[in-house]
Every structure is written in structure tokens, then in C-alpha cells.
Design a protein around this motif. Structure first.
Motif, short mmCIF file in Angstrom:
data_model
loop_
_atom_site.label_atom_id
_atom_site.label_comp_id
_atom_site.label_asym_id
_atom_site.label_seq_id
_atom_site.Cartn_x
_atom_site.Cartn_y
_atom_site.Cartn_z
N THR A 21 0.85 -1.19 0.00
CA THR A 21 0.00 0.00 0.00
C THR A 21 0.88 1.24 0.00
OG1 THR A 21 -0.08 0.15 2.41
CG2 THR A 21 -1.81 -1.16 1.33
N SER A 38 -0.09 7.58 -10.58
CA SER A 38 -0.95 6.43 -10.83
C SER A 38 -1.15 5.56 -9.59
CB SER A 38 -0.38 5.58 -11.97
OG SER A 38 0.88 5.05 -11.59
N GLU A 39 -0.36 5.80 -8.53
CA GLU A 39 -0.48 5.04 -7.28
C GLU A 39 -1.62 5.58 -6.43
OE1 GLU A 39 1.38 2.38 -6.12
OE2 GLU A 39 2.36 2.35 -8.08
N LYS A 40 -2.38 4.67 -5.79
CA LYS A 40 -3.43 5.07 -4.86
C LYS A 40 -2.81 5.28 -3.48
CE LYS A 40 -7.92 4.07 -2.94
NZ LYS A 40 -9.11 3.23 -2.95
N GLU A 42 -3.39 5.51 0.38
CA GLU A 42 -4.34 5.13 1.43
C GLU A 42 -3.76 5.59 2.75
OE1 GLU A 42 -4.93 0.93 0.89
OE2 GLU A 42 -6.32 1.27 -0.76
N ASN A 52 -3.29 12.14 -6.96
CA ASN A 52 -3.36 10.69 -6.85
C ASN A 52 -4.79 10.30 -6.54
OD1 ASN A 52 -0.45 11.36 -5.76
ND2 ASN A 52 -0.39 9.22 -6.37
N GLU A 53 -5.13 9.05 -6.85
CA GLU A 53 -6.35 8.51 -6.28
C GLU A 53 -6.04 8.35 -4.80
OE1 GLU A 53 -9.45 4.77 -6.69
OE2 GLU A 53 -7.78 4.92 -8.09
N GLN A 54 -6.96 8.75 -3.95
CA GLN A 54 -6.65 8.72 -2.54
C GLN A 54 -7.82 8.27 -1.69
OE1 GLN A 54 -7.18 11.42 0.14
NE2 GLN A 54 -8.29 12.92 -1.03
N SER A 55 -7.48 7.71 -0.56
CA SER A 55 -8.44 7.35 0.47
C SER A 55 -7.76 7.73 1.78
CB SER A 55 -8.73 5.85 0.42
OG SER A 55 -9.55 5.49 1.49
N SER A 65 -7.49 14.68 -6.85
CA SER A 65 -7.87 13.32 -6.51
C SER A 65 -8.44 12.66 -7.76
CB SER A 65 -8.92 13.32 -5.39
OG SER A 65 -8.40 13.95 -4.24
N GLY A 67 -9.71 9.18 -10.07
CA GLY A 67 -10.50 7.98 -9.85
C GLY A 67 -11.62 8.21 -8.85
N SER A 69 -12.02 8.69 -5.38
CA SER A 69 -11.31 9.02 -4.15
C SER A 69 -12.28 9.31 -3.02
CB SER A 69 -10.40 10.22 -4.38
OG SER A 69 -9.35 9.88 -5.26
#
Length: 178
Positions: A21, A38-40, A42, A52-55, A65, A67, A69
């Protein structure tokens, strides 16, 4: 102090590779970052300009953000996203697709479906389900929505024809559609 930060960053990068992760991202721009855009992420995203795609939690000048997110985005200037769930706080908050949660800023703009709360000077939703509070509130359409402000625009409404389900295409102080 600098050495401690470098060690902490190294441990986080090493641990993330072992866990599969990305718990922390730090970036100056999307191309000048610990991880590629390109990395998510978290976890925590600290940036001047990050994308980034994020959570998790994003803190920066400009938070992008990608994707689907979710989390909390705190931006000094702007938060922008493809699709977002959570809280966006910045002078300008923009979501290209759908948003679920609370946008708080001077200008809040959701092109797609906005389900939740927008508080700002200018609020826009492509399709509103929720509440807009501001000076100017605009929604192209609404399923279940209330607008409170100086000028509230809901073109889908007809002039008092749908009472009590809809009020008017443009109203001062309050407008709604149920």
C-alpha cells in the motif's frame, strides 16, 4: 531534524512496499513526488500540488484526486477530483463527476450528481440531492434538494406549478425540488 524526516520518509516508503500500500505521499508536483500519480494513496497525502487517487487525508496547496477518491481534502487554493466522497475544504472545490459529502469553500462546483451539502459563495451542482447554502446556488436538476441563499436557480422547476414539491426556476432566499 532533517535527518529524522529523511529516516521517517525512508521507513514509510520501505514499509509501504512491504505492505503493498501507499500510506503516505509527499509531492511538489504530480511528477515530483515519492510515488507516481498512478499510485493510490491510502493514508496521508502532503503536497504543494498532488494528484493521486486517494483514500485518507490530503493536505496541500492544490489537491488533485483521481478515480474514485474519498476522505478529507484540505486545500490552500483548490481541491479537484474525478469523483469524491467525503469533505473538501478550499477556496475552490471542483468535482468532474459525482460527489457525496460536504464541499466548503468560496466556489463549489460538481458537474455530476451532488449528494450532500455545499456551503460557499457560489454553489453549482449538475444534479442536486441535498442542501446548497450560499449567495448564488445553481442546480441544473434536483431530485430532493433545497437551496438557501440570495439567488437560487433550479431551471427544472416551473413557476409555482408543482407546489409543494417544487417552487420556481429562480427564487430569492429559498428554492426547492422534491
Amino acid at each position: 531534524m532533517k535527518k529524522s524526516l529523511a529516516i521517517l520518509a525512508g521507513v514509510m516508503v520501505g514499509a509501504s512496499g512491504a505492505m503493498g500500500t501507499t500510506p503516505i505521499q509527499m509531492s511538489i508536483t504530480p511528477d515530483a513526488a515519492i510515488y507516481s500519480s498512478s499510485e493510490k494513496v491510502e493514508g496521508l497525502n502532503l503536497s504543494i500540488w498532488g494528484e493521486n487517487e486517494q483514500s485518507g487525508l490530503a493536505i496541500g496547496v492544490a489537491n488533485g484526486s483521481t478515480g474514485n477518491s474519498s476522505g478529507v481534502s484540505l486545500g490552500l487554493l483548490v481541491n479537484y477530483a474525478d469523483s469524491y466522497q467525503g469533505l473538501q475544504v478550499a477556496p475552490v472545490n471542483y468535482v468532474m463527476d459525482d460527489f457525496l459529502g460536504w464541499q466548503a469553500g468560496l466556489v463549489n462546483y460538481t458537474e455530476g450528481f451532488m449528494n450532500g451539502l455545499q456551503t460557499g459563495v457560489v454553489n453549482y451542482a449538475g444534479k442536486l440531492t441535498g442542501l446548497q447554502i450560499g449567495i448564488l446556488n445553481v442546480a441544473d436538476t434536483a431530485e430532493n434538494g433545497v437551496q438557501i441563499g440570495i439567488l437560487n436557480i433550479l431551471p427544472q422547476n416551473n413557476w409555482f406549478d408543482d407546489l409543494p414539491n417544487g417552487l420556481a426556476p429562480g427564487m430569492v432566499f429559498v428554492n426547492w425540488r422534491f
